[in-house]
Design an enzyme around this catalytic site. Structure first.
Site, PDB file in Angstrom:
ATOM      1  N   ASP A  32       0.858  -1.187   0.000  1.00 39.14           N
ATOM      2  CA  ASP A  32       0.000   0.000   0.000  1.00 39.14           C
ATOM      3  C   ASP A  32       0.890   1.231   0.000  1.00 39.14           C
ATOM      4  O   ASP A  32       1.948   1.218   0.639  1.00 39.14           O
ATOM      5  CB  ASP A  32      -0.915  -0.008   1.246  1.00 39.14           C
ATOM      6  N   ASN A  33       0.473   2.279  -0.702  1.00 41.47           N
ATOM      7  CA  ASN A  33       1.255   3.526  -0.625  1.00 41.47           C
ATOM      8  C   ASN A  33       0.595   4.528   0.332  1.00 41.47           C
ATOM      9  O   ASN A  33       1.068   5.648   0.481  1.00 41.47           O
ATOM     10  CB  ASN A  33       1.451   4.149  -2.020  1.00 41.47           C
ATOM     11  N   GLY A  37      -5.322   4.432   1.911  1.00 39.24           N
ATOM     12  CA  GLY A  37      -5.289   3.390   2.946  1.00 39.24           C
ATOM     13  C   GLY A  37      -4.673   3.945   4.222  1.00 39.24           C
ATOM     14  O   GLY A  37      -4.165   5.067   4.245  1.00 39.24           O
ATOM     15  N   ASP A  57       4.209   2.046  -4.144  1.00 39.37           N
ATOM     16  CA  ASP A  57       3.208   2.491  -5.116  1.00 39.37           C
ATOM     17  C   ASP A  57       3.225   1.497  -6.275  1.00 39.37           C
ATOM     18  O   ASP A  57       4.214   1.407  -7.013  1.00 39.37           O
ATOM     19  CB  ASP A  57       3.585   3.903  -5.584  1.00 39.37           C
ATOM     20  N   VAL A  58       2.153   0.768  -6.426  1.00 41.97           N
ATOM     21  CA  VAL A  58       2.107  -0.353  -7.381  1.00 41.97           C
ATOM     22  C   VAL A  58       2.078   0.121  -8.848  1.00 41.97           C
ATOM     23  O   VAL A  58       2.161  -0.689  -9.761  1.00 41.97           O
ATOM     24  CB  VAL A  58       0.932  -1.297  -7.003  1.00 41.97           C
ATOM     25  N   LYS A 106       2.183 -13.033 -13.805  1.00 45.24           N
ATOM     26  CA  LYS A 106       2.733 -13.862 -14.883  1.00 45.24           C
ATOM     27  C   LYS A 106       4.096 -14.406 -14.475  1.00 45.24           C
ATOM     28  O   LYS A 106       4.380 -15.602 -14.607  1.00 45.24           O
ATOM     29  CB  LYS A 106       2.837 -12.999 -16.148  1.00 45.24           C
ATOM     30  N   ALA A 115     -10.006  -6.361  -8.435  1.00 40.53           N
ATOM     31  CA  ALA A 115     -11.148  -5.687  -7.800  1.00 40.53           C
ATOM     32  C   ALA A 115     -11.727  -4.726  -8.822  1.00 40.53           C
ATOM     33  O   ALA A 115     -11.209  -3.643  -9.051  1.00 40.53           O
ATOM     34  CB  ALA A 115     -10.694  -4.926  -6.562  1.00 40.53           C
ATOM     35  N   TYR A 146     -12.325   6.914 -12.793  1.00 36.04           N
ATOM     36  CA  TYR A 146     -12.427   5.639 -12.063  1.00 36.04           C
ATOM     37  C   TYR A 146     -13.046   4.575 -12.966  1.00 36.04           C
ATOM     38  O   TYR A 146     -12.520   3.484 -13.122  1.00 36.04           O
ATOM     39  CB  TYR A 146     -13.275   5.853 -10.814  1.00 36.04           C
TER      40      TYR A 146
END
Ligand code: UDP
Length: 311
Positions: A32-33, A37, A57-58, A106, A115, A146
């Protein structure tokens, strides 16, 4: 023991999933960044020997050492006021973040669960919404950041499934509520409860006749885990089909909190969907899942949580 990575693991749904998967014996890694959250959602897990937290940060290259069996991609601002405040991050995490998370799936030969959201149906012209409905989304409206990010994320997930053979799942989540929602996240349930407890007016947008169908978090989490464990790669709606108007919700919150708050009408946000209700035939038939928690019981639990954090 499965090793499961949750992006957005310190968020509302991510942290409840972490709890539920730890209970089922998984090792859980939360990424989570913390832009929406909060560590307070997972601080009770620090010290658990099967729990790990990585601040990251994903949308950037994501590496996790060792085996990963499942990746649950839950990172994203998810409340309208958040994605209006963070439009670029919302688009980036749905697009670049989903790409990075799929790339990791992968690489690790992991099962990937996206989600997704009822927002892929936009302001729906079909009611209730079935998974085969393509939706009615305004790409350039303020909510488009979004909705389109999640639609892109679904397309990317299916492409990784078809082209790279990644095992994928897509859950379309409908309005979910419960403990750990933020007091100021702007969503209707948290906002009304906080306003009622503070005896402030409940802000109903528009005439309040728009509808939503609210699912308690424990039901949502159970449905998501059943989908993860299934073999269904097509999107599945997980939500509570019990639909009500926003005005009905306001009155229910007033009743359950014994509040003296008034109701105050405010302008309806742009592109606010007029109706929303999941058709959960797929979840019922294929996952043998349906929601169990009635709205009164779920709201009562949420009210108790808000009372504790507001006092
Ligand atoms: N809403 C409202 N008052 C508020 C917040 C939201 O009347 O203080 C309405 C909003 O316009 C929408 C519904 O409640 O019709 C649900 O809003 P929310 O932000 O929770 O989620 P959405 O389903 O729109 O993503």
């Amino acid at each position: 023991m499965p090793r499961t990575l949750i992006t957005g693991g310190a968020g509302f749904l991510g942290s409840h999933l972490a709890d539920a998967l730890l209970d089922r014996g998984h090792e859980v890694i939360c990424i989570d960044n913390l832009i929406t959250g909060s560590l307070s959602n997972i601080e009770h897990l620090f010290g658990h020997d099967r729990f790990h937290y990585i601040k990251h940060d994903v949308t950037n290259f994501t590496h996790v050492p060792g085996i990963v069996d499942n990746i649950l991609h839950f990172a994203s601002p998810a409340s309208p006021i958040d994605y209006l405040k963070l439009p670029i991050q919302t688009l980036k995490v749905g697009s670049l973040g989903t790409h990075k998370a799929l790339g990791l799936a992968k690489e690790k030969n992991a099962r990937f669960l996206l989600a997704s959201t009822s927002e892929v149906y936009g302001d729906p012209l079909v009611h209730p919404q079935k998974e085969d409905y393509w939706g009615n989304v305004n790409p350039i409206g303020p909510r488009g950041v979004y909705d389109e990010a999640k639609r892109f994320a679904e397309a990317m997930t299916m492409a990784y499934h078809r082209y790279h053979g990644v095992e994928t799942r897509i859950v379309r989540i409908f309005n979910t509520y419960g403990p750990r929602m933020r007091v100021k996240d702007g969503r209707v349930v948290s906002t009304f409860i906080a306003q009622a407890l503070k005896n402030e007016p409940l802000t109903v947008f528009g005439d309040g006749h728009q509808t939503r169908s609210f699912c308690f978090v424990s039901d949502e989490v159970e449905g998501i885990i059943r989908l993860l464990e299934s073999d269904i790669d097509a999107p599945v709606n997980i939500g509570n089909p019990s639909e009500r108007t926003v005005i009905e919700l306001a009155k229910l919150v007033l009743e359950l909190t014994n509040s003296k708050s008034e109701i105050e009408f405010k302008e309806l946000p742009i592109d606010d969907p007029k109706v929303r209700q999941p058709d959960i035939t797929q979840a019922r038939e294929k996952l043998h899942w349906e929601p169990r928690v009635d709205i009164r019981e779920g709201l009562q639990k949420t009210i108790t949580y808000f009372q504790s954090i507001l006092s």
